[in-house]
Design a protein around this motif. Structure first.
Motif, PDB file in Angstrom:
ATOM      1  N   SER A  83       1.009  -1.452  -0.030  1.00  0.00           N
ATOM      2  CA  SER A  83      -0.084   0.031   0.254  1.00  0.00           C
ATOM      3  C   SER A  83       0.961   1.239   0.445  1.00  0.00           C
ATOM      4  N   LYS A  84      -0.148   2.340  -0.071  1.00  0.00           N
ATOM      5  CA  LYS A  84       1.351   3.624  -0.050  1.00  0.00           C
ATOM      6  C   LYS A  84       2.688   3.489   0.801  1.00  0.00           C
ATOM      7  N   ASN A  85       2.714   3.428   2.151  1.00  0.00           N
ATOM      8  CA  ASN A  85       3.976   3.052   2.856  1.00  0.00           C
ATOM      9  C   ASN A  85       4.290   1.969   3.680  1.00  0.00           C
ATOM     10  N   TRP A  86       3.676   1.033   3.389  1.00  0.00           N
ATOM     11  CA  TRP A  86       3.345  -0.887   3.515  1.00  0.00           C
ATOM     12  C   TRP A  86       3.966  -1.297   2.160  1.00  0.00           C
ATOM     13  N   GLY A  87       5.139  -1.910   3.004  1.00  0.00           N
ATOM     14  CA  GLY A  87       5.721  -3.141   1.785  1.00  0.00           C
ATOM     15  C   GLY A  87       6.294  -4.489   2.641  1.00  0.00           C
ATOM     16  N   ARG A  88       6.180  -5.787   2.199  1.00  0.00           N
ATOM     17  CA  ARG A  88       7.292  -6.431   2.830  1.00  0.00           C
ATOM     18  C   ARG A  88       8.540  -7.422   1.917  1.00  0.00           C
ATOM     19  N   LEU A  89       9.676  -7.579   2.727  1.00  0.00           N
ATOM     20  CA  LEU A  89       9.927  -8.338   2.279  1.00  0.00           C
ATOM     21  C   LEU A  89      10.069 -10.605   1.878  1.00  0.00           C
ATOM     22  N   ILE A  90      10.671 -11.280   1.244  1.00  0.00           N
ATOM     23  CA  ILE A  90      10.109 -12.445   0.699  1.00  0.00           C
ATOM     24  C   ILE A  90      11.312 -12.692   1.129  1.00  0.00           C
ATOM     25  N   PHE A  91      11.632 -13.688   2.441  1.00  0.00           N
ATOM     26  CA  PHE A  91      12.836 -14.368   2.311  1.00  0.00           C
ATOM     27  C   PHE A  91      12.598 -16.281   1.991  1.00  0.00           C
ATOM     28  N   SER A  92      13.832 -16.820   1.902  1.00  0.00           N
ATOM     29  CA  SER A  92      14.049 -17.887   1.177  1.00  0.00           C
ATOM     30  C   SER A  92      13.544 -18.941   2.644  1.00  0.00           C
ATOM     31  N   LEU A 148       8.223  -9.069  12.047  1.00  0.00           N
ATOM     32  CA  LEU A 148       7.972 -10.332  10.912  1.00  0.00           C
ATOM     33  C   LEU A 148       6.805 -10.539  11.594  1.00  0.00           C
ATOM     34  N   ASP A 149       6.032 -11.133  10.128  1.00  0.00           N
ATOM     35  CA  ASP A 149       4.772 -11.780  10.332  1.00  0.00           C
ATOM     36  C   ASP A 149       4.876 -13.256  10.841  1.00  0.00           C
ATOM     37  N   GLN A 175       6.988 -16.985   9.020  1.00  0.00           N
ATOM     38  CA  GLN A 175       7.764 -15.755   9.098  1.00  0.00           C
ATOM     39  C   GLN A 175       8.883 -16.114   8.126  1.00  0.00           C
ATOM     40  N   ASN A 176       8.904 -15.923   6.862  1.00  0.00           N
ATOM     41  CA  ASN A 176      10.210 -16.105   6.037  1.00  0.00           C
ATOM     42  C   ASN A 176      10.013 -14.300   5.587  1.00  0.00           C
ATOM     43  N   ILE A 177       8.668 -14.456   5.941  1.00  0.00           N
ATOM     44  CA  ILE A 177       8.096 -12.373   5.235  1.00  0.00           C
ATOM     45  C   ILE A 177       8.369 -11.395   7.038  1.00  0.00           C
ATOM     46  N   LEU A 178       9.399 -10.240   6.530  1.00  0.00           N
ATOM     47  CA  LEU A 178      10.122  -9.055   7.122  1.00  0.00           C
ATOM     48  C   LEU A 178       8.547  -8.137   6.749  1.00  0.00           C
ATOM     49  N   HIS A 179       8.198  -7.812   7.135  1.00  0.00           N
ATOM     50  CA  HIS A 179       7.126  -6.325   6.707  1.00  0.00           C
ATOM     51  C   HIS A 179       7.546  -4.698   6.808  1.00  0.00           C
ATOM     52  N   PHE A 180       7.794  -4.010   6.067  1.00  0.00           N
ATOM     53  CA  PHE A 180       8.384  -2.571   7.120  1.00  0.00           C
ATOM     54  C   PHE A 180       7.607  -1.801   6.120  1.00  0.00           C
ATOM     55  N   MET A 181       7.101  -0.373   7.369  1.00  0.00           N
ATOM     56  CA  MET A 181       6.631   0.751   7.255  1.00  0.00           C
ATOM     57  C   MET A 181       7.672   1.601   7.342  1.00  0.00           C
ATOM     58  N   LEU A 182       7.099   2.827   6.154  1.00  0.00           N
ATOM     59  CA  LEU A 182       7.336   3.915   6.284  1.00  0.00           C
ATOM     60  C   LEU A 182       6.979   5.180   6.842  1.00  0.00           C
ATOM     61  N   ARG A 183       7.543   6.344   7.158  1.00  0.00           N
ATOM     62  CA  ARG A 183       6.974   7.107   8.184  1.00  0.00           C
ATOM     63  C   ARG A 183       5.652   7.742   6.831  1.00  0.00           C
ATOM     64  N   ASP A 184       5.720   8.453   5.522  1.00  0.00           N
ATOM     65  CA  ASP A 184       5.273   8.519   4.810  1.00  0.00           C
ATOM     66  C   ASP A 184       5.018   7.581   3.523  1.00  0.00           C
ATOM     67  N   SER A 185       3.412   8.526   3.345  1.00  0.00           N
ATOM     68  CA  SER A 185       3.497   7.520   1.555  1.00  0.00           C
ATOM     69  C   SER A 185       4.634   8.069   0.567  1.00  0.00           C
ATOM     70  N   VAL A 186       4.743   6.754  -0.158  1.00  0.00           N
ATOM     71  CA  VAL A 186       5.221   7.338  -1.108  1.00  0.00           C
ATOM     72  C   VAL A 186       4.588   7.349  -3.333  1.00  0.00           C
ATOM     73  N   PRO A 187       4.524   8.069  -3.810  1.00  0.00           N
ATOM     74  CA  PRO A 187       3.566   8.302  -4.493  1.00  0.00           C
ATOM     75  C   PRO A 187       3.541   6.955  -5.469  1.00  0.00           C
ATOM     76  N   GLY A 188       2.903   6.601  -6.431  1.00  0.00           N
ATOM     77  CA  GLY A 188       2.206   5.282  -7.315  1.00  0.00           C
ATOM     78  C   GLY A 188       3.836   6.195  -8.579  1.00  0.00           C
ATOM     79  N   GLY A 189       3.792   4.489  -8.707  1.00  0.00           N
ATOM     80  CA  GLY A 189       4.595   4.651 -10.174  1.00  0.00           C
ATOM     81  C   GLY A 189       6.302   5.330  -9.619  1.00  0.00           C
ATOM     82  N   SER A 190       6.688   4.745  -7.981  1.00  0.00           N
ATOM     83  CA  SER A 190       8.117   5.090  -7.354  1.00  0.00           C
ATOM     84  C   SER A 190       8.858   3.973  -7.591  1.00  0.00           C
ATOM     85  N   HIS A 191      10.090   4.391  -8.107  1.00  0.00           N
ATOM     86  CA  HIS A 191      10.432   3.102  -7.957  1.00  0.00           C
ATOM     87  C   HIS A 191      11.681   2.879  -6.028  1.00  0.00           C
TER      88      HIS A 191
END
Length: 559
Positions: A258-267, A294-295, A299-315
């Motif tokens: 979502s706007k300020n939330w993503g996740r990293l998937i590990f093996s 941690l999810d 428990q292969n997943i680490l979530h991260f949340m940013l302080r501010d939202s990131v516009p769509g189309g950003s890298h």
């Protein structure tokens, strides 16, 4: 290795119809019909006979008790030690012909190793691997190495003879000199070995005969640094445990949620290393501050949340450093690039866990919490009566605690009544996701029931001296839903594992040389043998409110 299947051709003239038919018959087949064949094929005889000396090469004939499956022949046969050129193999019906060159090494025992991949026409594999030996000199080498592999899947054992000094550290980088399968109980045996020094390891059968890639392949070592064989010598009890997962964990991919939330998937599971795993996030070359968690459901997943939202189309570029434990890399360094989507998320919030029909196993001596997991990150405030719990129609009081933006925990003030019905009621207007819609219905009700009280017992043991120190005693559940428990064997040679769930377990004793209280399977680079271990032969049954006592434990095959 060249495989030749012999064929028979016949021309049959059918005079009544005046037509000529050409039939080609592939491999000879047994007549159809009868009960299903489950008997493994066996070697009936070999020509020359197994154990022949002064072997000068040429054809070896092997006859089996069953018609063989053509597709299984080539992949199941190895010559050990390997020849400069693979031999030609012919196959027809129940018979194999293997053609050796006439330029064999002097005073060498050659072994035809047939793995359990060999199957009969009914797809029944060998009961155990076969080894047929021929010597170019006056005697067959008589050395043997045997043991047991502890692993949940079919395993194979690789053996290298140490020929030069470089083999001591680099042996695993070349194909093994000898390969053998384990039987259904994990036992293995190498026959006909010449005197000398050897190293070996166990791995999954899918890696049979391959050099070892220590970062990508699973394996286990013996607690012996080197296995030394004399002229007539047997080394037994060379046991190994194979880990069920690769030695290092990799960052597989990143996903924007979502706007300020993503996740990293590990093996693999990162729960033990979450706090050691700094995440660096870059947008337009600027470092973005993030919060990670941690999810708990995966428990292969680490979530991260940013302080501010990131516009769509950003890298967004996300990188992690390597995490090490001593000389071993536990998590590889990694980097992923994520593009934030332009589209808005229009889906409804979902309660991922629990679902209706969920069962709680209550405990008499503690109140088991009820965990709620949401599909989207939540604001850590809840409206009045937004979450309610009922025992039939009576309100069941509780406290709440946010353990992560996805995880709300309910802690009842009174213990759960066993074998009872409860209702969890969630109101849409009182719960607030950071972004997007709340739950679809104004009220969502989840039906919950309780089982009988969960039973617990204790295990008490005493080990007879001598034994290596320090020792760890570990209970390993035979039922998947239970968890492992371990404790240290004290200076009085005693150990106690308390509050063990009812069920059946195996008991592992191991020498905790590195002091981390987890079994170490050994590693090849840099080389470090595995820790010594022994499984007790009997199954341990833990019963409710019982103390299971095991005394006079004798440890064998100590390092």
């Amino acid at each position: 290795m060249k495989l030749i299947l012999t064929r028979k051709y016949a021309i049959i003239y059918f005079s009544l119809s005046g037509f000529l038919f050409l039939y080609s018959c592939a491999a000879i087949q047994a007549p159809p019909g009868g009960p299903k064949d489950i008997i493994p094929p066996e070697l009936v005889h070999a020509v020359p006979a197994d154990g022949s000396i002064y072997f000068a090469g040429g054809q070896v004939e092997l006859v089996f008790s069953e018609y063989l499956l053509e597709s299984s022949v080539e992949m199941s046969i190895r010559i050990q030690p390997s020849l400069p050129e693979p031999p030609e193999i012919k196959y027809r019906g129940r018979t194999l012909w293997i053609n050796f060159p006439d330029s064999l090494a002097e005073n060498q025992t050659y072994i035809i190793s047939i793995s359990r991949d060999l199957r009969d026409e009914h797809n029944v594999q060998l009961g155990q691997g076969l080894q047929i030996a021929y010597a170019t000199g006056a005697e067959i080498d008589q050395g043997k190495i045997s043991g047991k592999i502890y692993y949940e899947k079919p395993a194979v054992v690789h053996l290298w003879k140490i020929v030069e000094e470089n083999d001591l550290s680099q042996f695993y980088k070349r194909s093994p000199d000898y390969v053998t399968d384990t039987d259904d109980d994990g036992n293995y045996l190498f026959y006909y070995l010449s005197p000398g020094a050897y190293k070996l390891l166990g791995t999954d059968r899918s890696f049979a005969g391959l050099p070892l890639d220590p970062e990508r392949m699973i394996y286990g070592l013996s607690w012996n640094n080197i296995i030394q064989l004399d002229s007539v010598n047997t080394k037994d009890g060379i046991n190994m445990r194979i880990t069920n997962k690769p030695r290092s964990i990799r960052l597989v991919r990143g996903e924007w949620q979502s706007k300020n939330w993503g996740r990293l998937i590990f093996s693999d599971n990162i729960s033990n290393y979450e706090k050691l795993l700094p995440v660096r996030i870059l947008k337009d070359s600027a470092v973005i501050v993030s919060k990670t968690f941690l999810d708990e459901l995966d428990q292969n997943i680490l979530h991260f949340m940013l302080r501010d939202s990131v516009p769509g189309g950003s890298h967004i570029i996300i990188s992690i450093p390597a995490v090490s434990q001593g000389e071993q890399t536990i998590i590889d360094s990694g980097k992923v690039t994520i593009r934030t989507p332009m589209e808005l998320d229009t889906t409804y919030l979902d309660i991922v866990y629990p679902k209706s029909g969920f069962e709680i196993e209550p405990e008499q001596d503690r109140i088991v919490p009820l965990d709620i997991y949401f599909s989207r990150t939540m604001i850590d405030s809840i409206g009045k009566n937004a979450v309610q719990l009922f025992a039939d129609t009576t309100s069941f009081p509780f406290d709440i605690q946010w353990l992560s933006p996805l995880h709300l925990q309910i802690n009842p003030m009174d213990n759960w009544k066993p074998r009872s019905k409860f209702s969890l009621v969630v109101a849409r207007e009182g719960i607030f996701p950071f972004f997007g819609r709340s739950i679809q219905d104004s009220i969502q009700t989840i039906q919950i029931s309780t089982t009988r009280y969960k039973g617990f017992g204790n295990l008490i043991g005493r080990i007879e001296k001598p034994y290596p120190q320090p020792l760890i005693a570990e209970l390993i559940p035979l039922e998947k839903e239970q968890s492992k428990q371990r404790t240290v064997v004290n200076s009085n040679s005693e150990f106690e594992i308390s509050h063990v769930s009812e069920g059946k377990y195996s008991l592992l004793i191991f020498n905790d040389l590195d002091g981390i209280r987890n079994y170490s399977y050994g590693q090849v680079d840099p080389f470090r043998p595995a820790e010594w271990f022994q499984f007790l032969p009997d199954t341990i049954s833990i019963r409710n409110n019982w103390d299971m006592e095991i005394t006079n434990i004798q440890l064998k095959q100590q390092p």
